[in-house]
Design an enzyme around this catalytic site. Structure first.
Site, PDB file in Angstrom:
ATOM      1  N   GLY A  26      83.540  10.154  74.201  1.00  0.00           N
ATOM      2  CA  GLY A  26      84.429   9.283  74.968  1.00  0.00           C
ATOM      3  C   GLY A  26      84.975   8.175  74.092  1.00  0.00           C
ATOM      4  O   GLY A  26      84.996   8.299  72.862  1.00  0.00           O
ATOM      5  N   GLU A  63      80.812  10.818  69.685  1.00  0.00           N
ATOM      6  CA  GLU A  63      82.055  11.555  69.414  1.00  0.00           C
ATOM      7  C   GLU A  63      83.189  10.745  70.031  1.00  0.00           C
ATOM      8  O   GLU A  63      83.457  10.835  71.226  1.00  0.00           O
ATOM      9  CB  GLU A  63      81.972  12.963  70.041  1.00  0.00           C
ATOM     10  CG  GLU A  63      80.979  13.883  69.370  1.00  0.00           C
ATOM     11  CD  GLU A  63      81.471  14.426  68.024  1.00  0.00           C
ATOM     12  OE1 GLU A  63      82.690  14.395  67.761  1.00  0.00           O
ATOM     13  OE2 GLU A  63      80.627  14.866  67.225  1.00  0.00           O
ATOM     14  N   GLY A 118      81.242   3.718  73.907  1.00  0.00           N
ATOM     15  CA  GLY A 118      80.361   4.119  72.799  1.00  0.00           C
ATOM     16  C   GLY A 118      79.450   2.971  72.378  1.00  0.00           C
ATOM     17  O   GLY A 118      78.259   3.156  72.110  1.00  0.00           O
ATOM     18  N   CYS A 160      91.378  14.361  71.649  1.00  0.00           N
ATOM     19  CA  CYS A 160      90.901  13.379  70.671  1.00  0.00           C
ATOM     20  C   CYS A 160      91.481  13.598  69.285  1.00  0.00           C
ATOM     21  O   CYS A 160      91.606  12.659  68.510  1.00  0.00           O
ATOM     22  CB  CYS A 160      89.383  13.407  70.610  1.00  0.00           C
ATOM     23  SG  CYS A 160      88.736  15.053  70.243  1.00  0.00           S
TER      24      CYS A 160
END
Ligand code: NAD
Length: 487
Positions: free
Chosen positions: A199, A221, A204, A256
């Site tokens: 996310g 990630e 994070g 992403c």
């Protein structure tokens, strides 16, 4: 609140019970066996085979994701991960023999991969099926018990995951917790053996802070602004098609590793824009807002966020293609902007949508400085036929991954680690790297009872010191000299 509703609340107490239960299962050793791991990987593979249509429907409901994209990027990738894990698992699990040194002679040694225990996987909404289950494959292959928390922003996929995992997988060891911030926060209070989070970087940081309290290792990630550098001496049509496939052909830019912005020279930019326009026209027609081959924006919050990027005074006059929006259908057309100022919002934030700014430089080499002046991206791309430029790109640009003459396809190469660096994340997965992400590499040294050299034991004499120095020096002659007391 009715008693029925209160039962459903997933709070810290419920999270603690869940982790305790899984710790008990892990301690029983069930998930460690090769047979259990294979049975679960096969069950997951069967789930994907049996329920392909339901998965396609859930993604259509959450994102209007075109079925071809669901099959290519979520279903096929997941099946491939299962296939690789099933094929390689025995090999991955096998202890790795390593050499030992003179210091411990005689001895042997190996590295044993052991499961970490109880792991938490928190996933994102944009590839909600793949990003949930691909890490689960690594966690199962490595022999862990798992809690998966899918994203609430893709609710149809989240509830389908909960239903299907219950139906197909070993429910005592693999659990799904649905929910949003409250449920995730309750989970994050607990002590895990690993947290795998996909996310944005803001959350994070929350995940990492919660993990730090228990010294829990994390894989993060995350995302970032993935640039594409475009040289002039290239096959322009192929380059344009590959940029479009990585941008709008990947969930309409909500990926992403989608190209976030392009860097090219002032002279070449008009040609590149023409090529992109031509190919975009062929792919999505005259009215891309009606195209069935483009995902919609996931929700109103993200639609408003993207609209704000476009309505910024600094960029309003910079649109050279697209810009159409349909709020009622949450659709935004592929949009290209030329020379949005570097201090505009669109050039400061990760775009994560169908807007593609092109930034021009005088010399292409300057692009690398532009990239390196920002935070480290998750991916960076270069289109060129120039070997020297390619080498310079590989040595100077720091990013999670690089691709030369294409975009996004490194994701599908299971022999490459997938993950970020710096602000784009830490740790990696895919193929064997997924197994390693959820394993501890345990160092094991074996010795017998022979050759119990007195050099390590008191009283510490000069001869012992000489022998020790000779051992450290590694010279056989020196060792013989020390043993016999020769100077
Ligand atoms: P999201 O909103 O689905 O959030 C991700 C997860 O975090 C969800 O499960 C959500 O419940 C949880 N969460 C949200 N707020 C929280 C909070 N305050 N406390 C605890 N948990 C919370 O997804 P997103 O963050 O919008 O995803 C998009 C971002 O993810 C982009 O930056 C993108 O680049 C990145 N991303 C990275 C990868 C990768 O593989 N590196 C893949 C997809 C997306």
């Amino acid at each position: 609140m009715s008693s029925n509703e209160s039962k459903k609340v997933f709070d810290e107490g419920a999270a603690l019970l869940l982790v305790d239960e899984l710790r008990g299962i892990f301690a029983s050793g069930t998930t460690r066996s090769y047979e259990w791991r294979v049975s679960q990987l096969k069950a997951l593979s069967k789930l994907v085979d049996d329920r392909e249509q339901q998965i396609i429907e859930a993604l259509r409901s959450d994102l209007c994701k075109p079925p071809l994209e669901t099959v290519a990027y979520e279903i096929a990738m997941l099946k491939n991960s299962c296939r690789v894990a099933l094929k390689e698992l025995k090999h991955w699990m096998k202890p790795e023999k390593v050499k030992t040194s003179m210091t411990t002679f005689p001895s042997s040694a190996e590295i044993v991969s052991e499961p970490l225990g109880v792991v938490l996987i928190i996933s994102a909404w944009n590839y909600p099926f793949l990003l949930s289950l691909d890490p689960v494959i690594g966690a199962i292959a490595a022999g862990n018990t798992v809690v998966l928390k899918p994203s609430e922003i893709a609710p149809a996929t989240s509830s389908l995951l909960a239903k299907l995992l219950e139906e197909y997988m070993d429910n005592s060891s693999i659990k799904v917790v649905e929910g949003a911030v409250d449920e995730t926060s309750a989970l994050l209070q607990q002590k895990w053996d690993k947290i795998f989070y996909t996310g944005n970087g803001r959350v994070g940081r929350i995940v990492m802070a919660a993990a730090a309290k228990h010294l829990t290792p994390v894989v993060l990630e995350l995302g970032g602004k993935s640039p594409v550098v475009v040289d002039s001496d290239i096959n322009l049509r192929v380059a344009a098609r590959r940029i479009i496939a990585g941008k709008w052909g990947c969930n309409n830019g909500q990926a992403c590793i989608s190209p976030d912005y392009i860097l090219t020279t002032k002279d070449f930019a008009p040609k590149l824009i023409d090529a992109l326009k031509t190919e975009l026209g062929k792919f999505y027609g005259e009215n891309p807002l009606e195209s069935k081959d483009l995902s919609r924006i996931v929700n109103m919050n993200h639609f408003a966020r993207l609209r704000k990027l476009l309505e910024d005074d600094k960029v309003a006059g910079k649109i050279v293609y697209g810009g159409e929006k349909d709020e009622s259908k949450l659709r935004i057309a592929p949009t290209i902007l030329l020379d949005a100022p570097r201090n505009s919002l669109i050039m400061k934030e990760e775009i994560f949508g169908p807007l593609l700014p092109i930034i021009t430089v005088n010399k292409l080499e300057e692009s690398f400085d532009v990239i390196n002046s920002g935070t480290k991206p998750l991916a960076a791309y270069l289109f060129t036929n120039n070997k020297k430029l390619r080498e310079q790109f590989v040595t100077t640009v720091s990013a999670g991954g690089l691709v030369v003459n294409d975009t996004t396809v490194h994701l599908a190469t299971h022999t490459l680690p997938f993950g970020g660096v710096g602000d784009s994340g830490m740790g990696s997965y895919h193929g064997k790297f997924s197994f390693e992400a959820f394993s501890h590499k345990k160092a094991v040294l074996y010795r017998g009872f022979k050759a119990d050299a007195s050099v390590r034991y008191p009283p510490y004499t000069k001869t012992k010191l000489r022998l020790l120095k000779a051992l450290i020096g590694g010279s056989i002659l020196g060792i013989i000299r020390a043993i016999f007391g020769w100077s």
